[in-house]
Structures are given as structure tokens and as C-alpha cells.
Design a protein around this motif. Sequence first.
Motif, mmCIF file in Angstrom:
data_model
loop_
_atom_site.group_PDB
_atom_site.id
_atom_site.type_symbol
_atom_site.label_atom_id
_atom_site.label_comp_id
_atom_site.label_asym_id
_atom_site.label_seq_id
_atom_site.Cartn_x
_atom_site.Cartn_y
_atom_site.Cartn_z
ATOM 1 N N GLU A 1 0.921 -1.166 -0.104
ATOM 2 C CA GLU A 1 0.040 -0.146 0.075
ATOM 3 C C GLU A 1 0.810 1.355 -0.164
ATOM 4 O OE1 GLU A 1 -2.765 -0.042 3.145
ATOM 5 O OE2 GLU A 1 -3.684 -1.601 2.190
ATOM 6 N N SER A 2 1.974 1.209 0.970
ATOM 7 C CA SER A 2 2.533 2.453 1.157
ATOM 8 C C SER A 2 3.550 2.573 -0.288
ATOM 9 C CB SER A 2 3.305 2.687 2.452
ATOM 10 O OG SER A 2 4.083 1.419 2.554
ATOM 11 N N ALA A 3 4.004 1.508 -0.722
ATOM 12 C CA ALA A 3 4.904 1.521 -1.930
ATOM 13 C C ALA A 3 4.173 2.100 -3.166
ATOM 14 C CB ALA A 3 5.738 0.284 -2.096
ATOM 15 N N LEU A 4 2.824 1.461 -3.105
ATOM 16 C CA LEU A 4 2.050 2.220 -4.568
ATOM 17 C C LEU A 4 1.635 3.689 -4.192
ATOM 18 C CD1 LEU A 4 -0.468 -0.652 -4.845
ATOM 19 C CD2 LEU A 4 1.345 0.002 -6.603
ATOM 20 N N ASP A 5 1.601 4.162 -2.924
ATOM 21 C CA ASP A 5 1.051 5.537 -2.732
ATOM 22 C C ASP A 5 2.323 6.434 -3.022
ATOM 23 O OD1 ASP A 5 -1.400 6.144 -1.472
ATOM 24 O OD2 ASP A 5 -0.307 6.806 0.400
ATOM 25 N N GLU A 6 3.831 5.990 -2.479
ATOM 26 C CA GLU A 6 4.722 6.769 -2.669
ATOM 27 C C GLU A 6 5.298 6.646 -3.825
ATOM 28 O OE1 GLU A 6 7.094 6.262 1.129
ATOM 29 O OE2 GLU A 6 5.040 6.035 2.070
ATOM 30 N N GLY A 7 4.909 6.025 -4.811
ATOM 31 C CA GLY A 7 5.676 5.844 -6.021
ATOM 32 C C GLY A 7 6.650 4.847 -6.156
ATOM 33 N N PHE A 8 7.093 4.002 -5.244
ATOM 34 C CA PHE A 8 8.033 3.213 -5.413
ATOM 35 C C PHE A 8 7.974 2.153 -6.500
ATOM 36 C CE2 PHE A 8 9.060 5.023 -1.237
ATOM 37 C CZ PHE A 8 10.429 5.264 -1.298
ATOM 38 N N PHE A 9 6.632 1.658 -6.660
ATOM 39 C CA PHE A 9 6.391 1.037 -7.865
ATOM 40 C C PHE A 9 4.705 1.036 -7.975
ATOM 41 C CE2 PHE A 9 5.779 -2.591 -4.524
ATOM 42 C CZ PHE A 9 4.885 -3.232 -5.074
ATOM 43 N N HIS A 10 4.470 0.519 -9.207
ATOM 44 C CA HIS A 10 3.038 0.776 -9.525
ATOM 45 C C HIS A 10 2.386 -0.592 -9.876
ATOM 46 C CE1 HIS A 10 5.001 4.509 -10.588
ATOM 47 N NE2 HIS A 10 3.590 4.989 -10.938
ATOM 48 N N GLU A 11 1.036 -0.408 -9.947
ATOM 49 C CA GLU A 11 0.324 -1.669 -10.512
ATOM 50 C C GLU A 11 0.922 -2.284 -11.703
ATOM 51 O OE1 GLU A 11 -1.578 -3.466 -9.178
ATOM 52 O OE2 GLU A 11 -2.741 -2.613 -7.301
ATOM 53 N N LEU A 12 0.913 -3.266 -11.785
ATOM 54 C CA LEU A 12 1.701 -4.006 -12.985
ATOM 55 C C LEU A 12 0.815 -3.916 -14.041
ATOM 56 C CD1 LEU A 12 3.447 -7.199 -11.908
ATOM 57 C CD2 LEU A 12 4.437 -4.880 -12.353
ATOM 58 N N LEU A 13 1.173 -3.303 -15.165
ATOM 59 C CA LEU A 13 0.684 -3.281 -16.558
ATOM 60 C C LEU A 13 0.696 -4.599 -17.223
ATOM 61 C CD1 LEU A 13 1.997 0.065 -17.514
ATOM 62 C CD2 LEU A 13 -0.430 -0.198 -16.685
ATOM 63 N N THR A 14 -0.106 -5.093 -18.295
ATOM 64 C CA THR A 14 -0.043 -6.340 -18.809
ATOM 65 C C THR A 14 0.287 -5.918 -20.273
ATOM 66 O OG1 THR A 14 -1.924 -6.976 -17.560
ATOM 67 C CG2 THR A 14 -1.407 -8.375 -19.529
ATOM 68 N N THR A 15 1.436 -6.371 -20.634
ATOM 69 C CA THR A 15 1.745 -6.022 -22.258
ATOM 70 C C THR A 15 1.008 -7.089 -23.060
ATOM 71 O OG1 THR A 15 3.488 -7.499 -22.147
ATOM 72 C CG2 THR A 15 3.848 -5.289 -21.491
ATOM 73 N N THR A 16 0.520 -7.139 -24.374
ATOM 74 C CA THR A 16 -0.228 -7.669 -25.225
ATOM 75 C C THR A 16 0.420 -7.903 -26.385
ATOM 76 O OG1 THR A 16 -1.428 -5.848 -25.688
ATOM 77 C CG2 THR A 16 -2.363 -7.458 -23.872
ATOM 78 N N LYS A 17 1.629 -7.391 -26.909
ATOM 79 C CA LYS A 17 2.190 -7.752 -28.086
ATOM 80 C C LYS A 17 3.860 -7.695 -28.018
ATOM 81 C CE LYS A 17 -1.333 -5.819 -31.174
ATOM 82 N NZ LYS A 17 -1.926 -4.631 -31.604
ATOM 83 N N PRO A 18 4.419 -8.178 -29.095
ATOM 84 C CA PRO A 18 5.689 -8.037 -28.582
ATOM 85 C C PRO A 18 6.289 -6.756 -28.368
ATOM 86 C CG PRO A 18 5.316 -9.177 -30.632
ATOM 87 C CD PRO A 18 3.896 -8.617 -30.406
ATOM 88 N N VAL A 19 7.019 -6.724 -27.374
ATOM 89 C CA VAL A 19 7.847 -5.238 -26.784
ATOM 90 C C VAL A 19 8.942 -4.861 -27.614
ATOM 91 C CG1 VAL A 19 8.892 -4.169 -24.551
ATOM 92 C CG2 VAL A 19 6.801 -5.980 -24.740
ATOM 93 N N GLY A 20 8.971 -3.685 -27.916
ATOM 94 C CA GLY A 20 9.852 -3.085 -28.861
ATOM 95 C C GLY A 20 9.822 -1.432 -28.619
ATOM 96 N N PRO A 21 10.035 -0.807 -29.669
ATOM 97 C CA PRO A 21 10.168 0.786 -29.516
ATOM 98 C C PRO A 21 8.655 1.207 -29.088
ATOM 99 C CG PRO A 21 10.070 -0.053 -31.919
ATOM 100 C CD PRO A 21 10.405 -1.165 -31.217
ATOM 101 N N THR A 22 7.612 0.469 -29.425
ATOM 102 C CA THR A 22 6.519 0.847 -28.660
ATOM 103 C C THR A 22 6.083 -0.692 -27.986
ATOM 104 O OG1 THR A 22 5.345 -0.252 -30.710
ATOM 105 C CG2 THR A 22 5.596 2.187 -30.785
ATOM 106 N N ILE A 23 5.101 -0.274 -26.987
ATOM 107 C CA ILE A 23 4.665 -1.309 -26.348
ATOM 108 C C ILE A 23 3.057 -1.285 -26.041
ATOM 109 C CG2 ILE A 23 4.907 0.067 -24.022
ATOM 110 C CD1 ILE A 23 6.139 -2.612 -22.670
#
Length: 420
Positions: free
Chosen positions: A27-49
Motif C-alpha cells: 500500500e505505501s509503496a504504491l502510494d509513494e510511487g516506489f512501484f506501480h500496479e503492473l500493466l499487462t503487455t499484449t504484443k511483442p515489446v520493442g520501440p512501442t509497447i
Amino acid sequence: MNKYDLAMKNSLQTAEKELWGFEEFVESALDEGFFHELLTTTKPVGPTICYEDKEMINFASINILDLHQEKDVLNHFHAACGTYGLTTGGSRVTQGVCEAHLTMENELSHITGKERTISFASGLLANVGFINAMTSKFNFSPTCNINNSDTVFILDRDCHWSLWKAASHLEFGKQLFAFRHNKAEDLERVLAKVSQKHEKIVVVFESVYSADGSIAPIGQILDTCEKYNALSYVDDANGFLIYGPENRLFAEEFAAMRRATFVMVSFSKSIGLEGGAIAGPKEYIHAFEVLSGTSLFTAAIQPPTASTIHYIMKKLQNQPEIMDDYLKRSLALRQRLEEKNFMLSPVPSYITSVLIGNDEKAVHVYDAFLQAGLIVPMFRYPAVKPDHALIRIMLNAHHKAEHIDKLISVLEHLKFKYQF
Ligand SMILES: Cc1ncc(COP(=O)(O)O)c(C=O)c1O
């Protein structure tokens, strides 16, 4: 469950949560910006995501050349799936080494000028395995035994987490020492002291440091190791097949690396796949098959990946223009940032960081980049000193001019807004 049991269960759960502290931490790490909720990538990662349907410009990928999306590379990978199957199915000590791994390891021995190479499922496992092996103590029989539990390690203070973690069983100040980042004269001070009491000494450092792109004075550090008869281990995760050829920057430093006792590489950077390896003297590397633990007791690189690592190593050597062009474009980006008066990390390697300073400001800058459709990695305390937050910019070979223009215009706007 009756009301009483439910109340007991809830209070037990609360007590348990407090004991372990994970929920509060998140809770505090999310609050203070140490890490974020994980996003889900859905295509090959490269210059765009792509996050589900949303496409963003990506400056966070360490896969700088983006070769995994190229047709010849994919064709090679698919063919290797047919030749070798998808898995080794067991350890090399019990079953033997797959031809794909052996070919790739032999090529790496050739590139690094070492006698023998062993690969691991990741660079992290190579680092952990190295320190395990070099401090191991086993007594298999009266004639088959080894005791290197008295080995002393001296690490550059800024070494990667995996190296510090692997050495954490050693007592700091007795068997584990640090020298100031990239300072050969400080290493000399530590070695002069340590070598009075110890014979088995290993100096560990990196070629290119991933937070700020700084480059080790490899020649000077190796001179110092040689003066005190210390073994040397260079983690070249961020320099492998990027620097070395004479026409590229830092050629002298990287030529000196051939004198290192061991060279470790990661395949997640220039190669853009997954895996790691250590090249070095044949007797040591042979023993690492067992003594590292991170080869014998865990899965290996998948065979089609091992085969494709070999393919890409050959491709990068046969077509040096791929990396030359990348480095040229990367320097041009750095030059544009310099012209806009950003506070940049001083060494002109392909990793450029922009100093933001205040930790809280850095969280706002990171979020503002996300809002603008860009992913740019941010490093703040504890990754760097408090209030020395930075963002790291790594060009991808397939970034288009408009991606770079957008990065610079957003950065300029944020510099004005947050005054960094
Ligand atoms: C210096 C250094 N060593 C080791 C590693 C770990 O490599 P891998 O991603 O192959 O586990 C990294 C990756 O971030 C690194 O930067």
C-alpha cells in the motif's frame, strides 16, 4: 462458520498481516510511487509497447536492437524448435549438453578469448553461480574435495544486485570488501590491505553500469588485480557485443578486458533474448558445472533460444553496421539532449540518464510521461542516493524520428514545469 469463529479468523488474519507487513508495504509503496500496479503487455515489446489496446512509445526496453522481431531471426528460432525441441528436459551433468548450447558457448569462448564457457538460464544466475562456486566447500571423498570457503571478494560499490546478493553470506569487512565506484586507486588501497592476510582474492566489477552508463577503467583495474595476484571477474552484461571494435568508443578499455580472468555476459541486452554465461579458464569453468549450483539445480536456456543467441552473435559480428548505426543514433539523441541543457550522466555511452534530483518530483515526471504516452524508466532511492533520482533513456534501434521528437518535447515541457 458462526460469528465467533469468523471474528476470530478475521482478527487472526489481521494479526498475521501485521506480523508479515506485506499488505502495508505494498500500500505505501504504491502510494509513494516506489512501484506501480503492473500493466499487462499484449504484443511483442520493442520501440512501442501495447497494454491491451493502448500503444505507448517505449524507452524502457533493454532489448536495444529489437532483433527478436526480424524475419531471419524468427525463421532461425522456428527451425531450431524443430531441430532441438523446446526444452533440454534436464541438467547437463546428468544428460549431457545440447548441441545448441555447446555451439553458442564455443562462439562465446572465441569472442572473449577464453578457454571455455558455461551458460545459465539468466545473467543473474551466472553471477550467483560464480560466487557460489568460488566460495564452495565440498568433501565428496578423501581425494575428491574442494575448500574455497576462505575466498575474499572485492566488489565495485555500484555492482549489480545479483552480485551483492550472491556475496551476502560473506562477512563484510572480513571476506567481502567494496571499492569506490570505478576508482582503481581505491581498489589498490583495499587490495594492499587485504592481500597482506589473504591469498585467494577475486575482484568483481562491471564494464558498463546500467543506471548511469558509466564505463569502468577496465585496463587500470586489471593492472591493479595483476599487481596483487587477484583474480578478476568482469560483468559485461551491458557491454557485450556493443563495445570492443576499434572504431567504437571505449575501444582501449574493452580491448583490455581480454586480460580478465573471467568475463560474464547477459543475453538480454545486445542479443535481446534471455540467458547468461561465464567464460574463463577451462578447469574453473568445468568445475562450475557442479559447483555453481545454478546450472545443476535449475533449468537451462531453452534450446531454440540458445541456438538463436548463436545466430545473433554471428549476425552482429558479420554485420557490425547494425551496432555502429545504433550507437551513432544513440549519440545523436544524447547530443540533442545536451543542446537542450539537460543534466546528463557524463559518459557518452548508449545509456544516458537525465538527473531529476528530488525523489517526489521524479515520481511526478514518471507519471507525466505515462500520461503523455511514453514509458521511461525512473530510478530513485534506494536504487540511487536519496534525492538523486534520474530517468534513464535507452534508444531502441527501431525508434522512429517522431518517437524521439516526442520524448524530447515532453522532456522539455517537464523540465520547465518541474525545474530539473
Ligand atoms: C550488470 C548486470 N549484471 C547482471 C544482470 C542480470 O542479467 P539477466 O537479465 O540476464 O539476468 C543485469 C541485468 O539487468 C545487469 O545489468
